[in-house]
Design a protein around this motif. Structure first.
Motif, PDB file in Angstrom:
ATOM      1  N   PRO A  76     -14.009 -21.267  23.937  1.00  0.00           N
ATOM      2  CA  PRO A  76     -13.486 -22.481  24.598  1.00  0.00           C
ATOM      3  C   PRO A  76     -12.152 -22.938  24.000  1.00  0.00           C
ATOM      4  O   PRO A  76     -11.935 -22.850  22.799  1.00  0.00           O
ATOM      5  CB  PRO A  76     -14.573 -23.524  24.345  1.00  0.00           C
ATOM      6  CG  PRO A  76     -15.805 -22.743  24.053  1.00  0.00           C
ATOM      7  CD  PRO A  76     -15.343 -21.480  23.377  1.00  0.00           C
ATOM      8  N   ILE A  77     -11.280 -23.439  24.876  1.00  0.00           N
ATOM      9  CA  ILE A  77     -10.012 -24.051  24.452  1.00  0.00           C
ATOM     10  C   ILE A  77     -10.234 -25.556  24.348  1.00  0.00           C
ATOM     11  O   ILE A  77     -10.793 -26.167  25.254  1.00  0.00           O
ATOM     12  CB  ILE A  77      -8.891 -23.797  25.476  1.00  0.00           C
ATOM     13  CG1 ILE A  77      -8.453 -22.346  25.448  1.00  0.00           C
ATOM     14  CG2 ILE A  77      -7.686 -24.714  25.211  1.00  0.00           C
ATOM     15  CD1 ILE A  77      -7.417 -22.007  26.494  1.00  0.00           C
ATOM     16  N   VAL A  78      -9.756 -26.124  23.263  1.00  0.00           N
ATOM     17  CA  VAL A  78      -9.766 -27.571  23.098  1.00  0.00           C
ATOM     18  C   VAL A  78      -8.319 -28.007  22.922  1.00  0.00           C
ATOM     19  O   VAL A  78      -7.655 -27.623  21.950  1.00  0.00           O
ATOM     20  CB  VAL A  78     -10.616 -28.003  21.886  1.00  0.00           C
ATOM     21  CG1 VAL A  78     -10.536 -29.515  21.692  1.00  0.00           C
ATOM     22  CG2 VAL A  78     -12.057 -27.544  22.044  1.00  0.00           C
ATOM     23  N   ILE A  79      -7.823 -28.781  23.886  1.00  0.00           N
ATOM     24  CA  ILE A  79      -6.453 -29.297  23.794  1.00  0.00           C
ATOM     25  C   ILE A  79      -6.496 -30.575  22.972  1.00  0.00           C
ATOM     26  O   ILE A  79      -7.211 -31.517  23.309  1.00  0.00           O
ATOM     27  CB  ILE A  79      -5.857 -29.551  25.189  1.00  0.00           C
ATOM     28  CG1 ILE A  79      -5.741 -28.218  25.940  1.00  0.00           C
ATOM     29  CG2 ILE A  79      -4.498 -30.232  25.083  1.00  0.00           C
ATOM     30  CD1 ILE A  79      -5.246 -28.329  27.362  1.00  0.00           C
ATOM     31  N   SER A  80      -5.738 -30.591  21.882  1.00  0.00           N
ATOM     32  CA  SER A  80      -5.755 -31.749  20.987  1.00  0.00           C
ATOM     33  C   SER A  80      -4.648 -32.748  21.303  1.00  0.00           C
ATOM     34  O   SER A  80      -4.797 -33.937  21.027  1.00  0.00           O
ATOM     35  CB  SER A  80      -5.648 -31.293  19.532  1.00  0.00           C
ATOM     36  OG  SER A  80      -4.491 -30.503  19.356  1.00  0.00           O
ATOM     37  N   ASN A  81      -3.535 -32.264  21.886  1.00  0.00           N
ATOM     38  CA  ASN A  81      -2.440 -33.176  22.184  1.00  0.00           C
ATOM     39  C   ASN A  81      -1.461 -32.496  23.132  1.00  0.00           C
ATOM     40  O   ASN A  81      -1.357 -31.274  23.162  1.00  0.00           O
ATOM     41  CB  ASN A  81      -1.711 -33.583  20.899  1.00  0.00           C
ATOM     42  CG  ASN A  81      -0.945 -34.874  21.041  1.00  0.00           C
ATOM     43  OD1 ASN A  81      -0.947 -35.515  22.095  1.00  0.00           O
ATOM     44  ND2 ASN A  81      -0.274 -35.272  19.985  1.00  0.00           N
ATOM     45  N   VAL A  82      -0.746 -33.304  23.892  1.00  0.00           N
ATOM     46  CA  VAL A  82       0.340 -32.827  24.734  1.00  0.00           C
ATOM     47  C   VAL A  82       1.553 -33.679  24.389  1.00  0.00           C
ATOM     48  O   VAL A  82       1.529 -34.894  24.567  1.00  0.00           O
ATOM     49  CB  VAL A  82      -0.011 -32.912  26.238  1.00  0.00           C
ATOM     50  CG1 VAL A  82       1.171 -32.520  27.085  1.00  0.00           C
ATOM     51  CG2 VAL A  82      -1.216 -32.038  26.557  1.00  0.00           C
ATOM     52  N   LEU A  83       2.585 -33.030  23.860  1.00  0.00           N
ATOM     53  CA  LEU A  83       3.766 -33.733  23.391  1.00  0.00           C
ATOM     54  C   LEU A  83       4.897 -33.553  24.393  1.00  0.00           C
ATOM     55  O   LEU A  83       5.076 -32.471  24.952  1.00  0.00           O
ATOM     56  CB  LEU A  83       4.202 -33.176  22.033  1.00  0.00           C
ATOM     57  CG  LEU A  83       3.119 -33.142  20.956  1.00  0.00           C
ATOM     58  CD1 LEU A  83       3.580 -32.324  19.770  1.00  0.00           C
ATOM     59  CD2 LEU A  83       2.755 -34.544  20.545  1.00  0.00           C
ATOM     60  N   SER A 126      -1.395 -36.035  31.513  1.00  0.00           N
ATOM     61  CA  SER A 126      -2.834 -36.139  31.313  1.00  0.00           C
ATOM     62  C   SER A 126      -3.364 -34.720  31.244  1.00  0.00           C
ATOM     63  O   SER A 126      -2.815 -33.809  31.874  1.00  0.00           O
ATOM     64  CB  SER A 126      -3.492 -36.925  32.454  1.00  0.00           C
ATOM     65  OG  SER A 126      -3.410 -36.210  33.660  1.00  0.00           O
ATOM     66  N   TRP A 127      -4.386 -34.522  30.440  1.00  0.00           N
ATOM     67  CA  TRP A 127      -4.927 -33.186  30.229  1.00  0.00           C
ATOM     68  C   TRP A 127      -6.429 -33.280  30.023  1.00  0.00           C
ATOM     69  O   TRP A 127      -6.958 -34.369  29.738  1.00  0.00           O
ATOM     70  CB  TRP A 127      -4.238 -32.512  29.042  1.00  0.00           C
ATOM     71  CG  TRP A 127      -4.532 -33.142  27.713  1.00  0.00           C
ATOM     72  CD1 TRP A 127      -5.547 -32.821  26.863  1.00  0.00           C
ATOM     73  CD2 TRP A 127      -3.803 -34.199  27.065  1.00  0.00           C
ATOM     74  NE1 TRP A 127      -5.491 -33.606  25.735  1.00  0.00           N
ATOM     75  CE2 TRP A 127      -4.439 -34.460  25.832  1.00  0.00           C
ATOM     76  CE3 TRP A 127      -2.683 -34.945  27.416  1.00  0.00           C
ATOM     77  CZ2 TRP A 127      -3.981 -35.426  24.949  1.00  0.00           C
ATOM     78  CZ3 TRP A 127      -2.242 -35.913  26.532  1.00  0.00           C
ATOM     79  CH2 TRP A 127      -2.877 -36.146  25.315  1.00  0.00           C
ATOM     80  N   PRO A 128      -7.148 -32.156  30.129  1.00  0.00           N
ATOM     81  CA  PRO A 128      -8.597 -32.198  29.970  1.00  0.00           C
ATOM     82  C   PRO A 128      -8.989 -32.534  28.527  1.00  0.00           C
ATOM     83  O   PRO A 128      -8.438 -31.966  27.592  1.00  0.00           O
ATOM     84  CB  PRO A 128      -9.053 -30.784  30.352  1.00  0.00           C
ATOM     85  CG  PRO A 128      -7.843 -29.930  30.173  1.00  0.00           C
ATOM     86  CD  PRO A 128      -6.661 -30.815  30.415  1.00  0.00           C
ATOM     87  N   ARG A 129      -9.894 -33.466  28.385  1.00  0.00           N
ATOM     88  CA  ARG A 129     -10.368 -33.843  27.047  1.00  0.00           C
ATOM     89  C   ARG A 129     -11.603 -33.031  26.646  1.00  0.00           C
ATOM     90  O   ARG A 129     -11.962 -32.969  25.482  1.00  0.00           O
ATOM     91  CB  ARG A 129     -10.713 -35.336  26.990  1.00  0.00           C
ATOM     92  CG  ARG A 129      -9.542 -36.280  27.331  1.00  0.00           C
ATOM     93  CD  ARG A 129      -8.334 -36.015  26.459  1.00  0.00           C
ATOM     94  NE  ARG A 129      -7.413 -37.141  26.380  1.00  0.00           N
ATOM     95  CZ  ARG A 129      -6.255 -37.206  27.011  1.00  0.00           C
ATOM     96  NH1 ARG A 129      -5.883 -36.238  27.811  1.00  0.00           N
ATOM     97  NH2 ARG A 129      -5.466 -38.251  26.858  1.00  0.00           N
ATOM     98  N   GLU A 130     -12.243 -32.393  27.626  1.00  0.00           N
ATOM     99  CA  GLU A 130     -13.418 -31.569  27.335  1.00  0.00           C
ATOM    100  C   GLU A 130     -12.973 -30.112  27.163  1.00  0.00           C
ATOM    101  O   GLU A 130     -11.924 -29.711  27.665  1.00  0.00           O
ATOM    102  CB  GLU A 130     -14.454 -31.683  28.464  1.00  0.00           C
ATOM    103  CG  GLU A 130     -14.004 -31.147  29.802  1.00  0.00           C
ATOM    104  CD  GLU A 130     -13.061 -32.072  30.589  1.00  0.00           C
ATOM    105  OE1 GLU A 130     -12.438 -31.564  31.542  1.00  0.00           O
ATOM    106  OE2 GLU A 130     -12.921 -33.258  30.246  1.00  0.00           O
ATOM    107  N   PRO A 131     -13.750 -29.303  26.430  1.00  0.00           N
ATOM    108  CA  PRO A 131     -13.389 -27.895  26.237  1.00  0.00           C
ATOM    109  C   PRO A 131     -13.276 -27.155  27.575  1.00  0.00           C
ATOM    110  O   PRO A 131     -14.035 -27.414  28.508  1.00  0.00           O
ATOM    111  CB  PRO A 131     -14.539 -27.333  25.403  1.00  0.00           C
ATOM    112  CG  PRO A 131     -15.137 -28.529  24.722  1.00  0.00           C
ATOM    113  CD  PRO A 131     -14.966 -29.666  25.692  1.00  0.00           C
ATOM    114  N   VAL A 132     -12.317 -26.242  27.653  1.00  0.00           N
ATOM    115  CA  VAL A 132     -12.138 -25.396  28.832  1.00  0.00           C
ATOM    116  C   VAL A 132     -12.753 -24.041  28.479  1.00  0.00           C
ATOM    117  O   VAL A 132     -12.259 -23.335  27.591  1.00  0.00           O
ATOM    118  CB  VAL A 132     -10.643 -25.257  29.208  1.00  0.00           C
ATOM    119  CG1 VAL A 132     -10.480 -24.353  30.421  1.00  0.00           C
ATOM    120  CG2 VAL A 132     -10.037 -26.634  29.455  1.00  0.00           C
ATOM    121  N   LEU A 133     -13.841 -23.708  29.150  1.00  0.00           N
ATOM    122  CA  LEU A 133     -14.605 -22.510  28.826  1.00  0.00           C
ATOM    123  C   LEU A 133     -13.863 -21.233  29.219  1.00  0.00           C
ATOM    124  O   LEU A 133     -13.012 -21.256  30.115  1.00  0.00           O
ATOM    125  CB  LEU A 133     -15.967 -22.568  29.515  1.00  0.00           C
ATOM    126  CG  LEU A 133     -16.848 -23.765  29.128  1.00  0.00           C
ATOM    127  CD1 LEU A 133     -18.138 -23.757  29.937  1.00  0.00           C
ATOM    128  CD2 LEU A 133     -17.125 -23.781  27.641  1.00  0.00           C
TER     129      LEU A 133
END
Length: 137
Positions: free
Chosen positions: A65-72, A81-88
Motif C-alpha cells: 500500500p501507498i500512504v501519501i503523507s503530504n502534498v507540497l 486534496s489527496w487520499p488520506r487512506e492507503p492506496v492498495l
C-alpha cells in the motif's frame, strides 16, 4: 575516416536506444510505487483572476500500500486534496489541484511534490498556464 566516424555515430545511437529500452522495461522495485497517468497538465491561456482545477490520477503499481503523507506546492496559489487512506496495490486514486491566478501574469509553472512511502518518493507533477491580463467587459 568517414567510415569510422559513421560507424561510431551508429554505435552511439544504437547504445542510446537500447539504454532507453532497458529503462522502460525495468521491473518495478519491491514495495509501493506511484505511477501517474499524466505528469503535467497545461491549462493554456487563462484570464487573470480565473480559478482552474485539474485532477492527476495515479495507480499503485507496486506490491504494498501507498500512504501519501503530504502534498507540497510551490506557492500558496495552488491547493490540493489527496487520499488520506492507503492506496492498495493495483488500485488507483487521484490528487486534485486548483490554481488561483489572481495577482499573477504571464507564464506560470507550478510543481506539486507528492511525499509518500513509495519507492519513487518524492514524485512530482506540474501544472502550466499562461495568464493574460484581465479584459474589461
Amino acid at each position: 575516416m568517414k567510415y569510422i566516424l559513421s560507424v561510431a555515430v551508429i554505435l552511439c545511437l544504437a547504445f542510446s536506444a537500447s539504454a532507453q529500452d532497458a529503462e522502460l522495461l525495468a521491473p518495478t522495485p519491491p514495495g509501493p510505487f506511484i505511477k501517474f497517468s499524466e505528469m503535467s497538465h497545461d491549462f493554456g491561456d487563462i484570464e487573470q483572476g480565473e480559478k482552474v482545477e485539474y485532477t492527476f490520477e495515479f495507480t499503485n503499481t507496486g506490491d504494498a500500500p501507498i500512504v501519501i503523507s503530504n502534498v507540497l506546492t510551490t506557492c500558496g496559489c495552488t491547493a490540493s486534496s489527496w487520499p488520506r487512506e492507503p492506496v492498495l496495490p493495483g488500485t488507483s486514486s487521484k490528487i486534485e489541484v486548483s490554481f488561483n491566478s489572481a495577482g499573477k501574469i504571464g507564464h506560470q509553472n507550478k510543481v506539486i511534490t507528492i511525499m509518500s512511502n513509495a519507492t519513487n518518493n518524492p514524485e512530482r507533477v506540474k501544472i502550466v498556464t499562461n495568464i493574460l491580463p484581465k479584459t474589461d467587459s
